[in-house]
Design a protein around this motif. Sequence first.
Motif, mmCIF file in Angstrom:
data_model
loop_
_atom_site.group_PDB
_atom_site.id
_atom_site.type_symbol
_atom_site.label_atom_id
_atom_site.label_comp_id
_atom_site.label_asym_id
_atom_site.label_seq_id
_atom_site.Cartn_x
_atom_site.Cartn_y
_atom_site.Cartn_z
ATOM 1 N N VAL A 193 0.833 -1.204 0.000
ATOM 2 C CA VAL A 193 0.000 0.000 0.000
ATOM 3 C C VAL A 193 0.868 1.253 0.000
ATOM 4 C CG1 VAL A 193 -1.626 1.345 1.373
ATOM 5 C CG2 VAL A 193 -2.022 -1.090 1.023
ATOM 6 N N LEU A 194 1.886 1.265 0.839
ATOM 7 C CA LEU A 194 2.795 2.413 0.844
ATOM 8 C C LEU A 194 3.508 2.553 -0.497
ATOM 9 C CD1 LEU A 194 4.374 2.199 4.420
ATOM 10 C CD2 LEU A 194 2.626 3.791 3.592
ATOM 11 N N GLY A 195 3.892 1.419 -1.087
ATOM 12 C CA GLY A 195 4.520 1.471 -2.399
ATOM 13 C C GLY A 195 3.595 2.048 -3.451
ATOM 14 N N GLY A 196 2.316 1.679 -3.403
ATOM 15 C CA GLY A 196 1.355 2.238 -4.346
ATOM 16 C C GLY A 196 1.164 3.726 -4.162
ATOM 17 N N ILE A 197 1.093 4.165 -2.907
ATOM 18 C CA ILE A 197 0.933 5.595 -2.638
ATOM 19 C C ILE A 197 2.150 6.375 -3.131
ATOM 20 C CG2 ILE A 197 0.727 7.311 -0.808
ATOM 21 C CD1 ILE A 197 -0.872 5.249 0.792
ATOM 22 N N VAL A 198 3.336 5.836 -2.852
ATOM 23 C CA VAL A 198 4.559 6.510 -3.293
ATOM 24 C C VAL A 198 4.632 6.555 -4.818
ATOM 25 C CG1 VAL A 198 7.075 6.347 -3.334
ATOM 26 C CG2 VAL A 198 5.837 5.979 -1.190
ATOM 27 N N ALA A 199 4.318 5.430 -5.470
ATOM 28 C CA ALA A 199 4.379 5.388 -6.931
ATOM 29 C C ALA A 199 3.396 6.377 -7.551
ATOM 30 C CB ALA A 199 4.086 3.969 -7.422
ATOM 31 N N ALA A 200 2.163 6.410 -7.034
ATOM 32 C CA ALA A 200 1.170 7.333 -7.582
ATOM 33 C C ALA A 200 1.586 8.784 -7.363
ATOM 34 C CB ALA A 200 -0.194 7.064 -6.944
ATOM 35 N N THR A 201 2.124 9.082 -6.182
ATOM 36 C CA THR A 201 2.533 10.463 -5.888
ATOM 37 C C THR A 201 3.701 10.896 -6.761
ATOM 38 O OG1 THR A 201 1.806 10.183 -3.591
ATOM 39 C CG2 THR A 201 3.280 12.021 -4.065
ATOM 40 N N VAL A 202 4.711 10.030 -6.862
ATOM 41 C CA VAL A 202 5.899 10.374 -7.648
ATOM 42 C C VAL A 202 5.545 10.540 -9.122
ATOM 43 C CG1 VAL A 202 8.132 9.510 -8.442
ATOM 44 C CG2 VAL A 202 7.508 9.318 -6.029
ATOM 45 N N LEU A 203 4.762 9.611 -9.668
ATOM 46 C CA LEU A 203 4.410 9.698 -11.085
ATOM 47 C C LEU A 203 3.451 10.854 -11.358
ATOM 48 C CD1 LEU A 203 4.062 5.930 -12.063
ATOM 49 C CD2 LEU A 203 5.936 7.504 -12.553
ATOM 50 N N TYR A 204 2.604 11.170 -10.403
ATOM 51 C CA TYR A 204 1.719 12.328 -10.558
ATOM 52 C C TYR A 204 2.532 13.617 -10.674
ATOM 53 C CZ TYR A 204 -1.218 16.154 -8.809
ATOM 54 O OH TYR A 204 -1.848 17.359 -8.632
ATOM 55 N N ARG A 205 3.499 13.786 -9.792
ATOM 56 C CA ARG A 205 4.345 14.984 -9.851
ATOM 57 C C ARG A 205 5.228 14.978 -11.091
ATOM 58 N NH1 ARG A 205 6.244 15.471 -3.469
ATOM 59 N NH2 ARG A 205 4.166 15.992 -2.630
ATOM 60 N N HIS A 206 5.677 13.786 -11.478
ATOM 61 C CA HIS A 206 6.499 13.695 -12.686
ATOM 62 C C HIS A 206 5.694 14.101 -13.920
ATOM 63 C CE1 HIS A 206 9.498 12.194 -15.503
ATOM 64 N NE2 HIS A 206 8.540 11.510 -16.110
ATOM 65 N N ALA A 207 4.433 13.702 -13.977
ATOM 66 C CA ALA A 207 3.587 14.078 -15.110
ATOM 67 C C ALA A 207 3.393 15.589 -15.171
ATOM 68 C CB ALA A 207 2.233 13.374 -15.008
ATOM 69 N N ILE A 208 3.224 16.226 -14.018
ATOM 70 C CA ILE A 208 3.069 17.687 -13.992
ATOM 71 C C ILE A 208 4.331 18.366 -14.518
ATOM 72 C CG2 ILE A 208 2.795 19.679 -12.468
ATOM 73 C CD1 ILE A 208 1.028 17.940 -10.690
ATOM 74 N N ARG A 209 5.487 17.922 -14.041
ATOM 75 C CA ARG A 209 6.747 18.526 -14.495
ATOM 76 C C ARG A 209 6.969 18.278 -15.982
ATOM 77 N NH1 ARG A 209 8.616 16.274 -9.572
ATOM 78 N NH2 ARG A 209 9.549 14.546 -10.737
ATOM 79 N N ARG A 210 6.644 17.078 -16.451
ATOM 80 C CA ARG A 210 6.850 16.775 -17.872
ATOM 81 C C ARG A 210 5.967 17.659 -18.747
ATOM 82 N NH1 ARG A 210 8.669 12.660 -21.342
ATOM 83 N NH2 ARG A 210 9.616 11.555 -19.589
#
Length: 553
Positions: free
Chosen positions: A529-546
């Motif tokens: 669950v923590l891995g999913g939260i971290v993955a979603a958060t990191v990729l969400y921010r990465h998409a914004i920056r991209r």
Amino acid sequence: MTAFGLAFPALLITGGIVLFADAIPEIETIPLSNGIRGTIGLFWLFGVFLIGMRTASARTHIEAEPLMLTSVSARTVAGGLVVAETLRVLTYLSLYTLLATGIAVILLGSLPSLVLIPATAVLFAVTAVVAGSVCGYAVAWLVATSRFVARHKTVLGGTAAVLLMGVYFLFLYPQLGIVSQSSLGWLPIAWLTDFAAIGSPLQGSSIRAGGAVLTSLFVLIAGGLIIERETIAFWYTDPVSPDSGEATDNLDSPSDGTESSRRDALAASVTPLVIPRLVARPTRRVAEWTLLRTRREPNRLTFVLTPLLAIGGSLLGSYADSLTLLAAPAAAIVLAWLAGALFALNPLGDEGVVLPATLTAVSGKQYVRGLMTPGLVFGFPIVVVITAIAGVFSPYTLSQRIGLVVLGGFLTCVAVGTTPAIGMALPRFSAISIGQSDDVLPPRISATLIHFGLIGIPGSALVMLLLVPEIARGALAVLVGTVPAFILSVFGSSGGAFASVASGFREIGDMVRAFGLIEFRIGGIIVLVLGGIVAATVLYRHAIRRFDRYSLD
């Protein structure tokens, strides 16, 4: 690839015939059962479905349509299309027709089969094409003349396709105990089996054989007349505009100090779907545009749904007896993945020529949140409700059912949060053409597979931890202990460093097996669950920056 898919089963059948070539001529008279007839009838209905779908989506118009319709009659054009489609179907059936004819004539000594089996194949193909064309042109005419159907064609078409495929699978897998293929033995077109069996060891009914021929003639004559009327009505009618007649005033512009109650054109175009007013206006506009684009390009969805149906069909055939056991976990994982994959797996490519305007009109945060909104607003409740319904019919305990529902909601959030980054990292800008339909821009296969793996693998692990933690513990022990130890032991069979490292991996596997079941379950769920939260958060921010840094150069 298509040729291989057609030839490979034929090669397997040929190999089986070679192995049993000595036993086949000894076959005596075998009565023709309704199960065999029903199987042929089921395949015919499936062919009608495929041809109807192909006609409605990709073959509604012809090349140089104005020239053709002013040079020859609509009957001639429609007849030519039916003949062309029939020849196309016969190319798929030709290999199996030759194989069946060879078996009947050479091994069984049935000379009438030299004519009857090819004639049966022709009748099977042409009746399926005519019936499918009738259905396809009817759907195309309805889309062209009904504003409601044109506006909601993706939802209506997708729902109809899923329902029809569901009925097809019910007949295809009688292990479910609902219906069986023998139930279709009454279908007159299924009696073509009796027509093909004349003169062979298969003992059919001559009355049914005659009925099959008469039914085929009726389908050809009546279907031909209907196709002529449908094509005239369709080709010589101007299609309606899905968005005409709707209010076009801006909903967000104030009027006399209050917000207007009428929808603007973009919001009206996605009705009855509604993005809540709580969502900020730029984000809501991106979400509405995403919904509109998804609904207006139904062909694009087939690239996501077709592999899913193929895999699901094979699994359903293998585990049909465990349907109630697998339905709820499958809904929690697969539907959650679809909630993200259907809307934002190729966002930059979907923008097309308006991408430069989009890059300057909204910020990265607004754009990414807009891509995520449809999956959260519509996908989340659908996943939760369907998983809960499937859980009611499952043999699991109440706590496990609740856990599956929560898991479905969690995976939906993770899937929606990770999709934009994957889609932006692997965009597709070059459209492809399906038949004579407009070009479509499906997501890349690599993006689809990566996203499915990111959701499916951890999701399956969470399901195992929730329902069968002992199997999950054993699988992890094998994965981190037994498998590496086996590989290293192959290289270090004579001792040395490889053997000692292999021994270390075996100890790791034993340590995993020694974990207490409760501790392992809780710890594994927390980690994933923590891995999913971290993955979603990191990729969400990465998409914004991209998006903010994206350049067209």
